[in-house]
Motif scaffolding. Structure first.
Motif, PDB file in Angstrom:
ATOM      1  N   UNK A   1       0.847  -1.208   0.000  1.00  0.00           N
ATOM      2  CA  UNK A   1       0.000   0.000   0.000  1.00  0.00           C
ATOM      3  C   UNK A   1       0.877   1.252   0.000  1.00  0.00           C
ATOM      4  N   UNK A   2       0.529   2.195  -0.857  1.00  0.00           N
ATOM      5  CA  UNK A   2       1.235   3.493  -0.905  1.00  0.00           C
ATOM      6  C   UNK A   2       0.228   4.600  -0.636  1.00  0.00           C
ATOM      7  N   UNK A   3       0.644   5.577   0.175  1.00  0.00           N
ATOM      8  CA  UNK A   3      -0.215   6.697   0.525  1.00  0.00           C
ATOM      9  C   UNK A   3       0.290   7.959  -0.182  1.00  0.00           C
ATOM     10  N   UNK A   4      -0.668   8.754  -0.677  1.00  0.00           N
ATOM     11  CA  UNK A   4      -0.259  10.029  -1.267  1.00  0.00           C
ATOM     12  C   UNK A   4       0.083  11.015  -0.153  1.00  0.00           C
ATOM     13  N   UNK A   5       0.850  12.036  -0.522  1.00  0.00           N
ATOM     14  CA  UNK A   5       1.369  12.973   0.478  1.00  0.00           C
ATOM     15  C   UNK A   5       0.256  13.720   1.223  1.00  0.00           C
ATOM     16  N   UNK A   6      -0.747  14.266   0.496  1.00  0.00           N
ATOM     17  CA  UNK A   6      -1.790  14.987   1.255  1.00  0.00           C
ATOM     18  C   UNK A   6      -2.465  14.136   2.314  1.00  0.00           C
ATOM     19  N   UNK A   7      -2.725  12.844   1.973  1.00  0.00           N
ATOM     20  CA  UNK A   7      -3.382  11.981   2.949  1.00  0.00           C
ATOM     21  C   UNK A   7      -2.450  11.692   4.123  1.00  0.00           C
ATOM     22  N   UNK A   8      -1.146  11.505   3.807  1.00  0.00           N
ATOM     23  CA  UNK A   8      -0.185  11.252   4.887  1.00  0.00           C
ATOM     24  C   UNK A   8      -0.077  12.474   5.806  1.00  0.00           C
ATOM     25  N   UNK A   9      -0.126  13.695   5.220  1.00  0.00           N
ATOM     26  CA  UNK A   9      -0.085  14.907   6.053  1.00  0.00           C
ATOM     27  C   UNK A   9      -1.325  15.009   6.932  1.00  0.00           C
ATOM     28  N   UNK A  10      -2.499  14.610   6.390  1.00  0.00           N
ATOM     29  CA  UNK A  10      -3.714  14.619   7.197  1.00  0.00           C
ATOM     30  C   UNK A  10      -3.588  13.659   8.378  1.00  0.00           C
ATOM     31  N   UNK A  11      -2.993  12.484   8.124  1.00  0.00           N
ATOM     32  CA  UNK A  11      -2.807  11.519   9.220  1.00  0.00           C
ATOM     33  C   UNK A  11      -1.852  12.072  10.280  1.00  0.00           C
ATOM     34  N   UNK A  12      -0.802  12.796   9.825  1.00  0.00           N
ATOM     35  CA  UNK A  12       0.172  13.340  10.771  1.00  0.00           C
ATOM     36  C   UNK A  12      -0.423  14.422  11.670  1.00  0.00           C
ATOM     37  N   UNK A  13      -1.553  14.994  11.257  1.00  0.00           N
ATOM     38  CA  UNK A  13      -2.171  16.056  12.047  1.00  0.00           C
ATOM     39  C   UNK A  13      -3.414  15.583  12.782  1.00  0.00           C
ATOM     40  N   UNK A  14      -3.651  14.266  12.830  1.00  0.00           N
ATOM     41  CA  UNK A  14      -4.777  13.763  13.617  1.00  0.00           C
ATOM     42  C   UNK A  14      -4.559  14.060  15.098  1.00  0.00           C
ATOM     43  N   UNK A  15      -5.667  14.140  15.831  1.00  0.00           N
ATOM     44  CA  UNK A  15      -5.544  14.372  17.269  1.00  0.00           C
ATOM     45  C   UNK A  15      -4.868  13.165  17.916  1.00  0.00           C
ATOM     46  N   UNK A  16      -3.917  13.427  18.778  1.00  0.00           N
ATOM     47  CA  UNK A  16      -3.093  12.368  19.337  1.00  0.00           C
ATOM     48  C   UNK A  16      -3.884  11.527  20.333  1.00  0.00           C
ATOM     49  N   UNK A  17      -3.723  10.204  20.216  1.00  0.00           N
ATOM     50  CA  UNK A  17      -4.322   9.222  21.129  1.00  0.00           C
ATOM     51  C   UNK A  17      -5.853   9.316  21.153  1.00  0.00           C
ATOM     52  N   UNK A  18      -6.438   9.642  20.027  1.00  0.00           N
ATOM     53  CA  UNK A  18      -7.894   9.703  19.876  1.00  0.00           C
ATOM     54  C   UNK A  18      -8.275   8.918  18.633  1.00  0.00           C
ATOM     55  N   UNK A  19      -9.226   7.985  18.783  1.00  0.00           N
ATOM     56  CA  UNK A  19      -9.658   7.168  17.641  1.00  0.00           C
ATOM     57  C   UNK A  19     -10.550   8.036  16.746  1.00  0.00           C
ATOM     58  N   UNK A  20     -10.183   8.099  15.454  1.00  0.00           N
ATOM     59  CA  UNK A  20     -10.867   8.987  14.508  1.00  0.00           C
ATOM     60  C   UNK A  20     -11.308   8.201  13.286  1.00  0.00           C
ATOM     61  N   UNK A  21     -12.580   8.259  12.872  1.00  0.00           N
ATOM     62  CA  UNK A  21     -13.013   7.617  11.616  1.00  0.00           C
ATOM     63  C   UNK A  21     -12.411   8.360  10.422  1.00  0.00           C
ATOM     64  N   UNK A  22     -12.100   7.619   9.345  1.00  0.00           N
ATOM     65  CA  UNK A  22     -11.489   8.210   8.158  1.00  0.00           C
ATOM     66  C   UNK A  22     -12.517   8.676   7.145  1.00  0.00           C
ATOM     67  N   UNK A  23     -13.803   8.613   7.462  1.00  0.00           N
ATOM     68  CA  UNK A  23     -14.824   9.022   6.492  1.00  0.00           C
ATOM     69  C   UNK A  23     -14.691  10.501   6.134  1.00  0.00           C
TER      70      UNK A  23
END
Length: 955
Positions: free
Chosen positions: A222-244
């Motif tokens: 699996x390869x992730x594009x950069x914008x999606x990877x940046x979105x993941x890097x800015x998720x709230x820490x230690x909080x479960x978040x749906x990807x919808x």
């Protein structure tokens, strides 16, 4: 019994309610249990994520620790000690560097993770960043920025490496940097391979950075594009978040849950993507529980609906009987309502008729007043005019006394008519006050001069103290309605003189400043008959006097004080009276006036009121008047000032005369409004429709004094309005203004410029214009100074509107340039107050501020200054000489006169005219004189060229 039967009929509803309560309790227990399980799973996932992140952090900490050990190793310390002793590379330092390299090679070989070396390179750089050791590598290695500040760990995405550095210090002095570089894919080996199911990926571990770098397990494709990877890097820490809610997620992961935790000591974040089914197992969906919980409510709602239908059916059966009676009752009410509506409609029609009649009555009243004014003023014009002309002739003493009585009686009757018309206008709310500059002293002097003969005749003492005269003399130029102020003060003084048989009449004036206005207080006191309290209470009522005997003894309509009170009220002032029967009265009037300002300074005006009507002599005017007496009177008055008058008895005659003669034959048309055949309104419209007569002034002559009539004349294009019976001064002054208004201001001919300035010495006082300085700026030439004033009136009369227009358009550049031009123009004639105000406006344009408030404050002073300059020019412009020009020169002077005229106007046509004709002057003008004039024209110095021509013509 009936109530018990109702309970029996509702048993299905009660059973359904019990079932719903039971179902809700059961569903609540299930929901609570599953919520606790879901919270436990969430806590476990967060703990696992933090544990995995800590393990990766330990891996990076090991690198930090290793590079720190290498930075303080014995090999490097020995090298630095020998270097400090001054040992050269040939005699010792080379061995130390070899030992450092061997140590580095040993570390590369020994530090292995999953059969792969941890480090690609280990290099020691000196304090200048030069490498001292070398290791085999497929990519160059550089010292990280700010490496001397501590241990650094950075990710080199380009070379796919993780770089760690540690500073080397010897005796607390920075002595270089140890840098290690390892394969970035080592992080990937720390991650668990993803789990795939029938629906796609179910579990995936990632390392992501803020720049969009993403690392997955080597077994994962699996390869992730950069914008999606940046979105993941800015998720709230230690909080479960749906990807919808995050677009760009890879196929199969759109319904996953994401959990992020920071990897301490690195710019990376550890992210878990997990399928909700894998995370929560067989827990029931919340949507399923919510949906199922609705079912009991639906069942209960259905039973309630059935119960309501049953009750509605019973109620419907009970209401059917009442409905029939209600229908019959409403039928009767509708019939009554229909009858009432017809009655109201009839009343509305009658009300409209009444309103229409009232409006017609109001219009009829206005028209009646206008017609009566015209019908009464027409014979009054003849009486006043003819008596005025008779008084100008040689009369016997008896005849002069009789005609004087006749003239005074006519003026008294005209005053009564004016009072009635003024009261009608005030009552109708159509009295409009003018706002023009005026001189307080001139008004007071005129009023006092009017009543002095009557007071002398009745042997009354008149007190007008010196202190009051000083107040009037020093008052600035005020802005208000000069005519209405005169009317109020004239009424007060007239009553004081009329009701005082012996004793005194005192007139006083004082003032004080109040914010942006000046409040002037006028006092009129007498020792006359006075009034009691009841008479004072009725003083300002219409058609009211003290008693019937007062009317019989003193006369009057009882409107004067009512009109004065309302005029003062319109001017935002107050009028008060103190009186005692038999001891006299004291009236106090307080009125606020605005002050004409220039640059924030009050403007004072002292003009010579004596007008010079010599400019009217020989002027040809067209008089359009159907009344023979008015024609005779007007012709006589015009002839007194040397005007030539052509007569037309109606509009058709006037049009015929205008069309049969050149357009510039008549300088002004005096137009009566009410005439047979073709009235003045239609005649003016026809004249204005012909472009040939655009510049022809038309002045209305009418006995109508209503403002609506004046407005109608203005819209038709008339240039002025004179009331009948007209005052001779008003008639002559209106003609003087109209003949000057549309013709070009006089341009000094060559012969006129030969006049010596000392030959003209006008005694004019224009406050706000330094007259002597202006003439001095014109080289002491008074005629040239008047020409400059004329050009200002011609080209800059609307300078205020032009300046405000540029400010409204927010055109700072052109606004600043135009303000600068005006400032120079008014400075040239010595108008320093206006020059200073324009300088402030120019500065506002320059700095980008909004100058509109400054310009609006300039409006009234600007208009007042234009009127002062126009009055000055009209009173002092010299007549053109009758002798021919350049009589001393034996050349054809036709083109020289035109040339001199162009120079006087500053017209660029003078240059071309000179070039085409100067050869005619060779032999008569010296080459030096011709060259001097040519050089002046090349520099567009028209004034100097005219001076040269003047000097030659004098010789």
């Amino acid at each position: 019994m009936i109530q018990f039967r109702q309970y029996i009929l509702r048993w299905p509803l009660y059973m359904t309610a019990v079932f719903c309560v039971y179902a809700l309790i059961l569903l609540w227990n299930i929901f609570s249990t599953q919520s606790q399980l879901r919270s436990t799973i969430d806590a476990r996932l967060v703990a696992d994520c933090q544990r995995r992140g800590a393990a990766i952090a330990d891996f990076t900490n090991a690198r930090r620790k290793k590079v720190t050990e290498l930075a303080v190793s014995q090999e490097i310390e020995a090298y630095l000690a020998n270097k400090a002793l001054g040992m050269s590379e040939q005699y010792g330092l080379f061995a130390n560097l070899t030992a450092i390299e061997e140590r580095f090679h040993h570390e590369i070989k020994e530090d292995v993770y999953r059969d792969s070396p941890i480090y690609r390179q280990v290099i020691y750089f000196d304090e200048k960043g030069a490498p001292l050791t070398e290791t085999v590598a497929d990519s160059p290695l550089r010292v990280p920025e700010n490496s001397q500040n501590g241990i650094r760990l950075i990710i080199d995405e380009v070379n796919k490496t993780i770089v760690a550095s540690a500073p080397v210090f010897h005796k607390e002095r920075f002595s270089g940097t140890v840098v290690t570089a390892g394969d970035l894919d080592q992080f990937s080996r720390l991650l668990i391979a993803d789990l795939n199911g029938e629906g796609g990926q179910r579990y995936l571990e990632l390392l992501v950075s803020d720049e969009g770098l993403s690392l997955t397990s080597p077994e994962n494709s699996t390869s992730l594009n950069r914008p999606f990877a940046q979105q993941l890097a800015h998720l709230q820490e230690n909080v479960i978040t749906p990807l919808l809610a995050y677009p760009g997620s890879p196929p199969g992961l759109t319904k996953s849950l994401a959990l992020r935790t920071m990897v301490q000591g690195t710019p990376l974040s550890y992210v878990i993507l997990i399928d909700p089914d894998l995370a929560y197992g067989q827990l029931s969906s919340r949507i399923y529980l919510y949906t199922f919980s609705i079912f009991p409510f639906l069942l209960l709602f259905g039973m309630i609906v059935l119960e309501r239908q049953r009750r509605s059916a019973e109620k419907l059966q009970n209401d059917n009987t009442a409905l029939a009676s209600e229908i019959s009752r409403r039928t009767v009410l509708e019939q009554e309502l229909r009858e009432k509506t017809e009655s109201l409609e009839q009343l509305a029609i009658e009300f409209q008729l009444i309103a229409s009649r009232a409006e017609d009555a109001s219009n009829a009243k206005s028209q009646f007043l206008a017609n009566m004014s015209h019908e009464i003023r027409t014979p009054m014009n003849a009486i006043l005019g003819m008596s005025y002309l008779a008084l100008q002739s040689n009369l016997t003493a008896k005849q002069r006394e009789q005609i004087t009585y006749l003239h005074n009686a006519a003026e008294s009757l005209l005053g009564i008519i004016n009072d009635i018309l003024d009261f009608s206008k005030v009552e109708a709310g159509k009295m409009n006050l003018e706002q023009t500059p005026f001189v307080l002293k001139d008004i007071l002097d005129e009023i006092i001069l009017l009543f002095k003969p009557k007071m002398v005749e009745k042997r009354l003492e008149f007190h007008y103290d010196e202190q009051d005269q000083v107040v009037a003399n020093k008052a600035p130029l005020l802005i208000g309605d000069e005519l209405r102020l005169k009317q109020v003060l004239t009424n007060l003084l007239s009553n004081a003189v009329k009701f005082t048989e012996k004793g005194f009449v005192r007139f006083g004036v004082s003032s004080f400043n109040a914010e942006s206005t000046i409040r002037v207080i006028f006092t009129v006191q007498d020792s006359g008959i006075g009034m009691n309290c009841e008479q004072k209470s009725r003083l300002f009522e219409e058609f009211s006097q003290a008693d019937a005997s007062t009317t019989r003894q003193y006369g009057g309509t009882g409107l004067g004080m009512a009109i004065a009170w309302r005029l003062v009220e319109l001017m935002d002032g107050t009028i008060n009276v103190e009186s005692q029967l038999g001891q006299g009265s004291c009236f106090t009037v307080e009125i606020p006036f605005e002050v004409a300002l220039v640059g924030g300074t009050p403007l004072k005006e002292r003009r010579n009121k004596t007008r010079n009507y010599d400019a009217l002599r020989g002027t040809r005017v067209l008089l359009v008047e159907d009344n023979s007496i008015n024609r005779l009177l007007a012709v006589e008055l015009l002839a007194m000032k040397g005007l030539l008058t052509d007569i037309a008895e109606n509009g058709e005659d006037a049009l015929e005369k205008l069309r049969s003669l050149p357009p510039d034959t008549f300088k002004t048309v005096l137009m009566d409004l009410q005439m047979p055949v073709l009235d003045g309104y239609e005649t003016t419209r026809i004249i204005r429709s012909d472009p040939k007569f655009d510049a022809l002034p038309i002045i209305a002559l009418s006995a109508h004094v209503l403002s609506s009539e004046k407005e109608r004349c203005r819209k038709l294009g008339m240039n002025g309005y004179i009331n009948k019976p007209f005052d001779p001064e008003h008639l002559w002054h209106a003609l003087l203004r109209s003949t000057r208004k549309n013709e070009s201001l006089p341009v000094a001919s060559v012969q006129q410029l030969w006049l010596k300035s000392e030959q003209i010495d006008p005694e004019i006082d224009i406050t706000g214009v330094n007259f002597s300085e202006g003439i001095q700026r014109a080289g002491g030439d008074h005629n040239l100074y008047m020409k400059v004033v004329g050009e200002i009136l011609k080209n800059f009369a609307s300078g205020y509107e032009e300046l405000l227009g540029r400010a409204n358009q927010k055109d700072s550049n052109s606004g600043q340039a135009y303000a600068h031009e005006l400032r120079g123009v008014f400075g040239a004639i010595g108008a320093h107050e206006m020059q200073d105000a324009l300088a402030a406006i120019e500065e506002s344009f320059r700095v980008g501020a909004d100058p509109r408030s400054q310009i609006q404050e300039l409006e009234k002073p600007y208009i007042a200054l234009m009127e002062v300059l126009n009055e000055y020019l009209n009173s002092n412009w010299p007549q053109k000489p009758e002798n021919e020009m350049f009589k001393a020169c034996s050349v054809d002077v036709t083109w020289l006169e035109t040339f001199a005229d162009y120079l006087g106007k500053g017209d660029f046509e003078a240059v071309e005219l000179w070039e085409n004709n100067k050869a005619m002057l060779e032999g008569r003008f010296s080459p030096a004189e011709l060259g001097e004039i040519s050089r002046a024209l090349q520099q567009f110095d028209f004034a100097y060229a005219l001076e040269c021509l003047n000097t030659r013509a004098q010789r």
